[in-house]
Structure formats: structure tokens, C-alpha cells
Design an enzyme around this catalytic site. Structure first.
Site, PDB file in Angstrom:
ATOM      1  N   ASP A 416       0.861  -1.187   0.000  1.00  0.00           N
ATOM      2  CA  ASP A 416       0.000   0.000   0.000  1.00  0.00           C
ATOM      3  C   ASP A 416       0.899   1.239   0.000  1.00  0.00           C
ATOM      4  O   ASP A 416       1.529   1.562   1.008  1.00  0.00           O
ATOM      5  CB  ASP A 416      -0.881  -0.036   1.265  1.00  0.00           C
ATOM      6  N   HIS A 417       0.930   1.896  -1.113  1.00  0.00           N
ATOM      7  CA  HIS A 417       1.882   3.010  -1.268  1.00  0.00           C
ATOM      8  C   HIS A 417       1.459   4.248  -0.464  1.00  0.00           C
ATOM      9  O   HIS A 417       2.223   5.203  -0.342  1.00  0.00           O
ATOM     10  CB  HIS A 417       2.018   3.372  -2.751  1.00  0.00           C
TER      11      HIS A 417
END
Ligand code: CAO
Length: 448
Positions: A416-417
Site C-alpha cells: 500500500d503506497h
């Protein structure tokens, strides 16, 4: 005998006695009105003003149109007074620059012909949720109109709760609030994909998805559209691990033959679980959850690992609890049992809950890499592809013709950036690789 039509002239606007523009003519000719109803709305550089009806009556002819420029004493319209009134032919415009908008005094509302809007119910609890008017004039004062213009709101979309459905400031506020809420709720909606008639291209068969497929489709979609996925690829050189795995499996086979006990055969999976636990211990970021509003990271001090299992009815992800407390054999046994339960449709919801990280292994089938989809509230997932073999120069060899076989395990980490940066992801994936490359440490039994 009826009176002659009277002229309605634009009265003095006081210090604003300059040119102004007609911005609205709420009533069409022939429309009856009551004393105080707004007949013309004009706007000067400084203010918006409404010209009220001096008496009950009806419009005979409009003498201006929207956009006309007017000034003091301009003829606005001709009207027919309904009674022999004492009213003066002109009236005083109502200044509403700073005052809240209020409904005009109307003691006896005229009968509504078909072309006039039906009066709103006396008490309208949720005007914003009522359908907006579709035709007829909009009744609203300057303050409401000014705000609507500033916000770019089409007043025909707003329902009014005042006399003759007049739009009050509160109605506008409620409309804005409701529309914003609706907008927020509708925000995740995506444009629909096109759906052609497939039967026009050949025979088709309709097969409904299983319940599990539908549930996982919904969750995977939600994850994909809500979480910015980035995938980090790496390879672990697992020759030593494969050697160790083969040795352990051989030794187990021998002891099982002697003692007639059944021990689960080790696949790469338990080694992977152990390597992930080691990396998760070092990098708490990857055993975190991000709150849905994206404002808080919840660090989790548990090592429950989800294992993606392919079943006939769809994808299931049972959880191996406290993987940090298990040895390779316990992990292998539990993974095999959970996978079997999944395939038999015997997993309970509790057995599929609580994981902090997931491994999705397709390596037994093939592939060189893929993009696994994160299983929220987790923030990362590890995809595993098929072990590749390649020739590499033999270690410590000076000979150009000395080679050895390397076994490379392709790893694909989706993360999850919003929470995890590329450098974190590279370090974490490297840590998994390094743990796999030192299999002796993985083989250490944590239970002693
Ligand atoms: N490369 C090469 N061979 C591999 C391998 C890899 N990465 N991983 C496993 N294998 C081998 C195993 O060693 C075993 O061979 P041996 O018996 O000779 O050792 C064989 O493949 C079969 O392994 P397995 O599948 O029975 O066991 P596993 O522990 O590797 O995996 C499970 C268990 C449940 C994870 C797996 O069966 C499964 O269902 N995977 C699907 C996951 C999935 O669908 N993911 C997709 C999610 S996104 O759609």
C-alpha cells in the site's frame, strides 16, 4: 369594469441609483400575484434587488427581459390590479444585501393556475430530499440568489419551504449539505464498463458465480480501487534452502517408515512463512494497518499469516496463528490442514480472520511474477512464483568454465503506497530473500 393596466416602474435605488441588469423575471404574463410577491429581480454592481408587487394582480405584459439594462423609472412591466387598490404604481425595492432572506407578506395567496408551481407543504421536514421543481418560476430572495450564484447552484434544483415554495437560505444550506454527502457517498462509483450482447458473436452459457467468488470479487475490487498498489519484485537464491528441504524430507521419510508416524512434507511454503515472520519482526510497518481515513497507522504485534488457497468454489485465505511460535513442521502441517479444510468448505470465519500479512503462492503451477492484491486491513501481500534454475559462475572459482546451478524463487510484494515507500518495500523484500538464503536460521525451532 376592470381598471386600466398599470405600469410598474423601477423605483429609486437610493445611492445605488445607477444602471442595473434584469437578472430574473419570476412570473410570466397572465400569472396572478399577491401584494409583495417578487416580480422583477435586478442586479447592479453593488447589490441584487427585488421589485415586489405593489398589490394583488396579474402581469399583462413584460416590458423588459432578462439581461435588459434598466435604471430609475425604467418601465418594467404592465400589470392589472385585481381590486381598485390604493396602491401607488411603483413600489420600493427590497434591499437584501446583508439581511437574511424572508418570504414576502402574502395574506391571500392567489389561486394557482396550472402554470404556477404548486405550493409546498406547510411543513417540509427534508426539503433537500424532495424532488426539485421541474417547471415554473423560482421564488428566492437576493441573498439566496447571490449565494446560489457564488456557489454555481441552479436554484431550480432546490426545493423551497417558504410561501409558494420560496427558497430560504436554510433550504439552500440543506441542499448543499445533502448534495455534498451524496457526492461523498457516490465518489467511489466508477464508470460502468460496456456490456455488449455476447450471444451475437456465438453460443454462450451463463454460469452464476459461487458465493465465495462473489464475496472475494467484491473484496478484491474494493482493495484494488481503494489502495494504491505498487509491486516490488525480487528473487531469493534458495539452493541452500532447497538442499536443506530435501534433506529434512528425506530424513522424515526414513523416520516415518520406522515409527509409522505421518509428518507433513515440507514444501517451500513453511520456509517462506518463517522468512516473512523474520522480515515482519524487523519491519513493523509491514504488520501495520492503515485506518480507512488514511490518518493513523495501527501497528500489530502478532504474527498471524494468511495463506491464499485456491478451491473449486473460489479463493479462500485461512490464517496460520502465531506463526512466530511454530517450527517448520508445525507450519507445514497447519498449512496443509487449513488448505484441506478450505477445499472441503469447512473453514469457519474465525479461521480466516486476523492475519497481519498474506502469502499467495502460485509457484507449484508456474509463472515468473504477478501482482497479488492486498487483503485489507493488511498493507502488503507476498506473491510467490515458480522456482527458476539458472547457471551461475561457481562461488570462489577462478575458472571461467566452472559453473553451478542457482535456484531462484521469484517474489512479488504488493504494498500500500499510501503507507509504504519503495525503499521500505525493497528493504523488506530483501530481508525475506536474505532469510530464505540462510535456511539454517529458519530451521531453528522457536519452541526450543
Ligand atoms: N516453485 C516450484 N515448486 C513449488 C513452489 C515454487 N514456488 N511452491 C510449491 N512447489 C511445489 C511443492 O514443493 C510441491 O512439490 P513437491 O511435493 O515435489 O515438493 C508442489 O509444488 C505442490 O505444492 P502444494 O501446492 O501442494 O503446496 P504448497 O505448500 O506450495 O502450497 C497452497 C499450498 C495451499 C498455498 C497451494 O496449494 C495453493 O492453493 N496455492 C494457490 C494460491 C492462490 O490461488 N493464489 C492466488 C491468489 S490471487 O488469485
Amino acid at each position: 369594469m376592470t381598471d386600466q393596466p398599470r405600469n410598474l416602474l423601477l423605483p429609486s435605488m437610493g445611492e445605488d441609483d445607477m444602471q442595473a441588469e434584469v437578472i430574473e423575471l419570476p412570473l410570466a404574463p397572465g400569472t396572478p400575484f399577491a401584494k409583495g410577491d417578487v416580480l422583477v429581480i435586478i442586479e447592479s454592481d453593488k447589490a441584487t434587488l427585488e421589485v415586489p408587487a405593489p398589490d394583488d394582480g396579474s402581469i399583462v405584459a413584460l416590458k423588459v427581459q432578462v439581461g435588459s439594462t434598466v435604471q430609475k423609472d425604467s418601465l418594467l412591466l404592465e400589470y392589472q390590479a385585481s381590486t381598485a387598490s390604493q396602491a401607488t404604481p411603483t413600489s420600493t425595492p427590497q434591499r437584501n444585501d446583508s439581511q437574511p432572506d424572508s418570504a414576502p407578506a402574502s395574506t391571500s395567496p392567489p389561486a394557482s393556475p396550472a402554470s404556477t408551481p404548486a405550493p409546498a407543504p406547510a411543513a417540509a421536514p427534508h426539503p433537500a430530499s424532495q424532488p426539485a421543481r421541474t417547471s415554473g418560476p423560482v421564488y428566492a430572495g437576493p441573498a439566496v440568489r447571490r449565494l446560489a450564484r457564488q456557489l454555481g447552484i441552479d436554484l431550480t434544483q432546490v426545493s423551497g419551504t417558504g410561501n409558494r415554495s420560496r427558497i430560504q437560505l436554510e433550504d439552500l444550506h440543506l441542499w448543499v449539505r445533502t448534495t455534498l454527502q451524496k457526492g461523498a457517498a457516490a465518489a467511489p462509483a466508477l464508470p460502468a464498463t460496456e456490456w455488449p450482447d455476447l450471444s451475437q458473436y456465438g453460443a454462450i452459457k451463463e454460469i452464476p458465480l459461487s458465493r465465495i467468488q462473489k464475496v472475494s470479487a467484491r473484496r478484491l475490487h474494493a482493495s484494488w480501487v481503494n489502495i494504491p498498489h505498487v509491486c516490488q519484485h525480487d528473487q531469493a537464491e534458495i539452493s541452500a534452502m532447497e538442499q536443506l528441504r530435501a534433506q529434512i524430507n528425506k530424513a522424515n521419510q526414513a523416520s516415518q517408515a520406522k515409527q509409522h508416524e505421518q509428518k507433513a512434507r515440507l514444501t517451500p511454503l513453511p520456509f517462506l512463512i518463517k522468512a516473512c515472520v523474520a522480515a515482519l519482526t524487523e519491519f513493523p510497518l509491514f504488520r501495520s494497518a492503515l485506518t480507512p481515513d488514511g490518518t493513523t497507522r495501527i501497528e500489530r504485534d502478532s504474527y498471524h499469516i494468511g495463506i491464499a488457497v485456491d478451491t473449486e468454489k473460489g479463493l479462500l485465505v485461512p490464517t496460520i496463528r502465531d506463526a512466530d511460535q511454530r517450527n517448520l513442521h508445525e507450519l507445514a502441517t497447519e498449512a496443509a490442514q487449513l488448505a484441506q479444510q478450505a477445499r472441503d468448505g469447512k473453514l469457519s470465519p474465525a479461521q480466516m480472520a486476523g492475519a497481519v500479512f498474506t502469502i499467495s503462492s502460485l509457484g507449484h503451477l508456474g509463472g515468473t511474477g504477478f501482482t497479488p492484491i492486498i487483503n485489507p486491513p493488511q498493507v502488503a501481500i507476498l506473491g510467490v512464483s515458480k522456482i527458476q534454475e539458472r547457471l551461475a559462475p561457481a562461488k570462489n572459482s577462478t575458472s571461467e568454465t566452472s559453473f553451478r546451478v542457482e535456484r531462484l524463487l521469484p517474489l512479488s510484494l504488493s504494498y500500500d503506497h499510501r503507507l509504504i515507500n519503495g525503499v521500505d518495500a525493497v528493504r523488506f523484500t530483501r530481508a525475506i530473500c536474505q532469510a530464505l538464503e540462510q535456511p539454517e536460521t529458519l530451521a531453528i525451532d522457536p519452541t526450543g
